[in-house]
Motif scaffolding. Structure first.
Motif, PDB file in Angstrom:
ATOM      1  N   ASN A   1       0.845  -1.215   0.000  1.00  0.00           N
ATOM      2  CA  ASN A   1      -0.023   0.056  -0.016  1.00  0.00           C
ATOM      3  C   ASN A   1       0.894   1.181   0.151  1.00  0.00           C
ATOM      4  O   ASN A   1       0.190   2.267   0.242  1.00  0.00           O
ATOM      5  CB  ASN A   1      -0.945  -0.185   1.389  1.00  0.00           C
ATOM      6  N   SER A   2       2.074   1.140  -0.172  1.00  0.00           N
ATOM      7  CA  SER A   2       3.023   2.130  -0.020  1.00  0.00           C
ATOM      8  C   SER A   2       2.663   3.030  -1.374  1.00  0.00           C
ATOM      9  O   SER A   2       2.301   2.665  -2.553  1.00  0.00           O
ATOM     10  CB  SER A   2       4.542   2.197  -0.018  1.00  0.00           C
ATOM     11  N   PHE A   3       2.920   4.397  -1.665  1.00  0.00           N
ATOM     12  CA  PHE A   3       2.743   5.150  -2.769  1.00  0.00           C
ATOM     13  C   PHE A   3       3.210   4.636  -3.995  1.00  0.00           C
ATOM     14  O   PHE A   3       2.446   4.236  -4.933  1.00  0.00           O
ATOM     15  CB  PHE A   3       3.400   6.396  -2.804  1.00  0.00           C
ATOM     16  N   ILE A   4       4.720   4.087  -4.010  1.00  0.00           N
ATOM     17  CA  ILE A   4       5.195   4.050  -5.483  1.00  0.00           C
ATOM     18  C   ILE A   4       4.856   2.294  -5.744  1.00  0.00           C
ATOM     19  O   ILE A   4       4.173   2.088  -6.781  1.00  0.00           O
ATOM     20  CB  ILE A   4       6.915   3.931  -5.374  1.00  0.00           C
ATOM     21  N   ILE A   5       4.723   1.523  -4.981  1.00  0.00           N
ATOM     22  CA  ILE A   5       4.210  -0.003  -5.214  1.00  0.00           C
ATOM     23  C   ILE A   5       2.957  -0.139  -5.607  1.00  0.00           C
ATOM     24  O   ILE A   5       2.639  -0.601  -6.663  1.00  0.00           O
ATOM     25  CB  ILE A   5       4.837  -0.893  -4.044  1.00  0.00           C
ATOM     26  N   SER A   6       1.967   0.689  -4.591  1.00  0.00           N
ATOM     27  CA  SER A   6       0.623   0.500  -5.090  1.00  0.00           C
ATOM     28  C   SER A   6       0.089   0.966  -6.365  1.00  0.00           C
ATOM     29  O   SER A   6      -0.638   0.342  -7.240  1.00  0.00           O
ATOM     30  CB  SER A   6      -0.263   0.987  -4.054  1.00  0.00           C
ATOM     31  N   ASN A   7       0.838   2.367  -6.828  1.00  0.00           N
ATOM     32  CA  ASN A   7       0.470   2.740  -8.068  1.00  0.00           C
ATOM     33  C   ASN A   7       1.013   1.916  -9.129  1.00  0.00           C
ATOM     34  O   ASN A   7       0.628   1.953 -10.377  1.00  0.00           O
ATOM     35  CB  ASN A   7       0.774   4.285  -8.108  1.00  0.00           C
ATOM     36  N   SER A   8       2.486   1.397  -8.917  1.00  0.00           N
ATOM     37  CA  SER A   8       2.933   0.512  -9.996  1.00  0.00           C
ATOM     38  C   SER A   8       2.145  -0.550 -10.241  1.00  0.00           C
ATOM     39  O   SER A   8       2.087  -1.190 -11.362  1.00  0.00           O
ATOM     40  CB  SER A   8       4.593   0.343  -9.821  1.00  0.00           C
ATOM     41  N   ILE A   9       1.425  -1.186  -9.370  1.00  0.00           N
ATOM     42  CA  ILE A   9       0.850  -2.114  -9.743  1.00  0.00           C
ATOM     43  C   ILE A   9      -0.558  -1.969 -10.302  1.00  0.00           C
ATOM     44  O   ILE A   9      -1.018  -2.696 -11.225  1.00  0.00           O
ATOM     45  CB  ILE A   9       0.289  -2.952  -8.038  1.00  0.00           C
ATOM     46  N   LYS A  10      -1.141  -0.819 -10.001  1.00  0.00           N
ATOM     47  CA  LYS A  10      -2.313  -0.185 -11.005  1.00  0.00           C
ATOM     48  C   LYS A  10      -2.158  -0.160 -12.239  1.00  0.00           C
ATOM     49  O   LYS A  10      -2.943   0.035 -12.921  1.00  0.00           O
ATOM     50  CB  LYS A  10      -2.990   0.862  -9.846  1.00  0.00           C
ATOM     51  N   ALA A  11      -0.892   0.640 -12.438  1.00  0.00           N
ATOM     52  CA  ALA A  11      -0.581   1.173 -13.551  1.00  0.00           C
ATOM     53  C   ALA A  11      -0.564   0.137 -14.858  1.00  0.00           C
ATOM     54  O   ALA A  11      -0.607  -1.228 -14.656  1.00  0.00           O
ATOM     55  CB  ALA A  11       0.696   1.690 -13.779  1.00  0.00           C
TER      56      ALA A  11
END
Length: 187
Positions: A177-187
């Motif tokens: 749920n950290s900023f970079i990891i969660s958004n890279s998974i969603k991207a």
């Protein structure tokens, strides 16, 4: 350290007038209490017709500037904490906007008040801001945080789920749920 005797207490407080009784510690305490209570007996509550100086101040008004100021405080650094924010804290933040909408539009439901005001829910606003910041980081190679992104995925196969990044194996929800990891998974 020496203990204080009742004689020394009486001598310290000898200036307190205890007429017509003897100045014992109990009598001195009663005189002091009665002095405080005497001032309270003169107290009377204000009648409802009395206007205080604060009544002359203008009533509380909601302006666009005050709304934006409060929203900026709530949304400060939201890209960092949004994905890791527990549901109960997110709903607590949403409660702030619900109260404001109830004050501004007392007869409307929360959803109708949002439509009338042209606002979105705080959750959606935080999500939009987070997505915008991540896209800026992802598309700008010179961005300070660009080097923190996982390596790009170079798979040319036609897979059901195409991921733009080669995401690391994640063992904890906090890291997921950290900023970079969660958004890279969603991207």
């Amino acid at each position: 350290m020496s203990a204080v005797s009742s004689d020394s207490t009486t001598s310290i407080l000898q200036h307190v007038v205890c007429d017509p009784v003897e100045p014992t510690p109990l009598n001195i305490a009663n005189v002091i209490n009665n002095a405080f209570l005497a001032s309270m007996s003169d107290f009377s509550p204000l009648s409802p017709n009395v206007r205080l100086a604060t009544d002359k101040e203008p009533p509380f008004t909601v302006t666009e500037q005050s709304v934006f100021q409060k929203l900026s405080l709530i949304e400060y650094a939201c890209p960092v904490y949004h994905d890791g924010l527990p549901t109960y804290l997110s709903s607590d933040l949403e409660t702030i906007q619900r109260r404001a909408m109830r004050i501004i539009y007392p007869t409307e439901s929360y959803e109708d008040a949002l439509l009338l005001s042209g606002l979105t829910s705080l959750f959606l606003r935080r999500q939009q801001i987070t997505n915008k910041v991540f896209l800026n980081i992802m598309n700008d190679d010179a961005h300070k945080l660009h080097e923190l992104l996982p390596a790009k995925n170079n798979i040319s196969l036609n897979l059901r789920k195409k991921s733009k990044f080669n995401n690391p194996r994640v063992k904890t929800n906090r890291y997921r749920n950290s900023f970079i990891i969660s958004n890279s998974i969603k991207a």
